[in-house]
Scaffold this motif. Structure first.
Motif, PDB file in Angstrom:
ATOM      1  N   TYR A 138     133.739 -24.387  17.115  1.00 23.52           N
ATOM      2  CA  TYR A 138     134.637 -24.123  18.235  1.00 23.52           C
ATOM      3  C   TYR A 138     135.387 -22.807  18.049  1.00 23.52           C
ATOM      4  N   GLY A 139     135.688 -22.468  16.766  1.00 28.25           N
ATOM      5  CA  GLY A 139     136.340 -21.185  16.516  1.00 28.25           C
ATOM      6  C   GLY A 139     135.446 -20.024  16.911  1.00 28.25           C
ATOM      7  N   ARG A 140     134.143 -20.130  16.550  1.00 29.51           N
ATOM      8  CA  ARG A 140     133.207 -19.069  16.957  1.00 29.51           C
ATOM      9  C   ARG A 140     133.065 -19.013  18.468  1.00 29.51           C
ATOM     10  N   LYS A 141     132.991 -20.198  19.091  1.00 31.04           N
ATOM     11  CA  LYS A 141     132.908 -20.208  20.560  1.00 31.04           C
ATOM     12  C   LYS A 141     134.162 -19.593  21.184  1.00 31.04           C
ATOM     13  N   LEU A 142     135.319 -19.893  20.579  1.00 28.63           N
ATOM     14  CA  LEU A 142     136.568 -19.338  21.091  1.00 28.63           C
ATOM     15  C   LEU A 142     136.587 -17.820  20.960  1.00 28.63           C
ATOM     16  N   GLU A 148     134.280 -12.323  25.676  1.00 30.18           N
ATOM     17  CA  GLU A 148     133.779 -12.325  27.052  1.00 30.18           C
ATOM     18  C   GLU A 148     134.915 -12.134  28.051  1.00 30.18           C
ATOM     19  N   LEU A 149     136.062 -12.796  27.770  1.00 31.90           N
ATOM     20  CA  LEU A 149     137.220 -12.639  28.654  1.00 31.90           C
ATOM     21  C   LEU A 149     137.721 -11.201  28.648  1.00 31.90           C
ATOM     22  N   GLN A 150     137.746 -10.589  27.446  1.00 34.39           N
ATOM     23  CA  GLN A 150     138.182  -9.200  27.375  1.00 34.39           C
ATOM     24  C   GLN A 150     137.222  -8.291  28.127  1.00 34.39           C
ATOM     25  N   GLY A 151     135.909  -8.597  27.996  1.00 30.80           N
ATOM     26  CA  GLY A 151     134.925  -7.832  28.761  1.00 30.80           C
ATOM     27  C   GLY A 151     135.118  -7.983  30.261  1.00 30.80           C
ATOM     28  N   GLN A 152     135.398  -9.226  30.689  1.00 23.52           N
ATOM     29  CA  GLN A 152     135.649  -9.447  32.115  1.00 23.52           C
ATOM     30  C   GLN A 152     136.909  -8.717  32.578  1.00 23.52           C
ATOM     31  N   ILE A 153     137.943  -8.710  31.705  1.00 27.72           N
ATOM     32  CA  ILE A 153     139.177  -8.001  32.066  1.00 27.72           C
ATOM     33  C   ILE A 153     138.915  -6.499  32.192  1.00 27.72           C
TER      34      ILE A 153
END
Length: 280
Positions: A138-142, A148-153
């Protein structure tokens, strides 16, 4: 209540005995409730702990574990010392056996508890290892989701910059459109035909008057139509009638042709040249 107390030997009871107890010749002891239930039939007694037959009268005895002082002073009175010692020895042997059986029982319980504890430790170690693996996963997924969120931002910020740039271009185009529109309206006001001329033109069109040739070809055709009387009056007609009149039309240039079709052509051309010079 002390550590010297004995316990009910019935496997489902295990109650501490400190008031009364049922004791058997097979060295077992039971609480009052279990003894009353097990030894209610005096002719068919059987030990609940070892299933030994107890047919004799004194094979099962109910004793008071806290006897009075009078009972203690009178129960062995008159007996020879060797009898007293034998009775005491047998009573101590019974108590030692009960203590030994309790020790064995507690040791067995401890062993079972240790086995259960070991199994529980192994189980929970496996569970903890599995949970650690899941936490790491889960840490790796996080971390991937954060990236991915930073890329989307970043992509959203880039798209917002593009939208702002397109908005600025749109505003500039709108401003240019408004400027051209005002320029066109100003030009149309400056070059519009007077109302009196428009009225006169409408009246002429109403009476079907011909103002003149509408195109350059019509003008050339009208020019070629020379009146016969003018031709006959010329000196060359008298000498050579077939060569009396020779019309040689000249093809006008593009500028003359456009100027003829659009009287404002020269002014428009000057304005275009001035705007090109200002841009340069």
């Amino acid at each position: 209540m002390t550590d010297l107390d004995i316990f009910c030997n019935f496997h489902k009871c295990r109650k501490r005995l400190n008031t009364t107890a049922w004791v058997t010749s097979c060295s077992h002891a039971f609480c009052e409730e279990d003894g009353n239930r097990a030894f209610s039939d005096s002719n068919n007694n059987e030990c609940p702990a070892c299933n030994t037959r107890l047919p004799n009268k004194y094979d099962v005895v109910k004793v008071d574990l806290n006897p009075s002082q009078q009972f203690r002073s009178m129960v062995l009175a008159g007996l020879r010392p060797e009898i007293v010692i034998e009775i005491a020895h047998r009573a101590i042997a019974f108590w030692n056996y009960q203590v030994y059986m309790e020790h064995v029982y507690q040791t067995k319980c401890n062993e079972v508890s240790r086995e259960n504890l070991s199994q529980m430790e192994q189980y929970y170690e496996h569970v903890v290892a599995k949970l650690k693996t899941q936490v790491q996963s889960y840490g790796r997924k996080l971390e991937n989701m954060k990236k991915e969120l930073q890329g989307q931002i970043d992509r959203a910020a880039e798209l917002m910059d593009r939208i702002n740039e397109k908005q600025r271009e749109n505003n500039e185009l709108h401003a240019m459109y408004e400027s051209l529109k005002r320029t066109q309206l100003k030009y149309m006001k400056e070059n519009q035909v007077p109302n009196s001329m428009q009225i006169r033109t409408k009246q002429q069109s109403k009476h079907q008057y011909s103002v003149g040739p509408r195109t350059l070809d019509e003008m050339v055709n009208d020019a070629l139509k020379v009146p016969e009387t003018i031709v006959q009056q010329s000196p060359r007609y008298k000498e050579k009638p077939q060569e009396a009149f020779e019309f040689k039309p000249v093809t006008p240039t593009t500028t003359v042709r456009k100027q003829f079709l659009d009287p404002c052509y020269i002014r428009k051309k000057q304005k275009i040249q001035m705007s090109e010079n200002q841009k340069a």
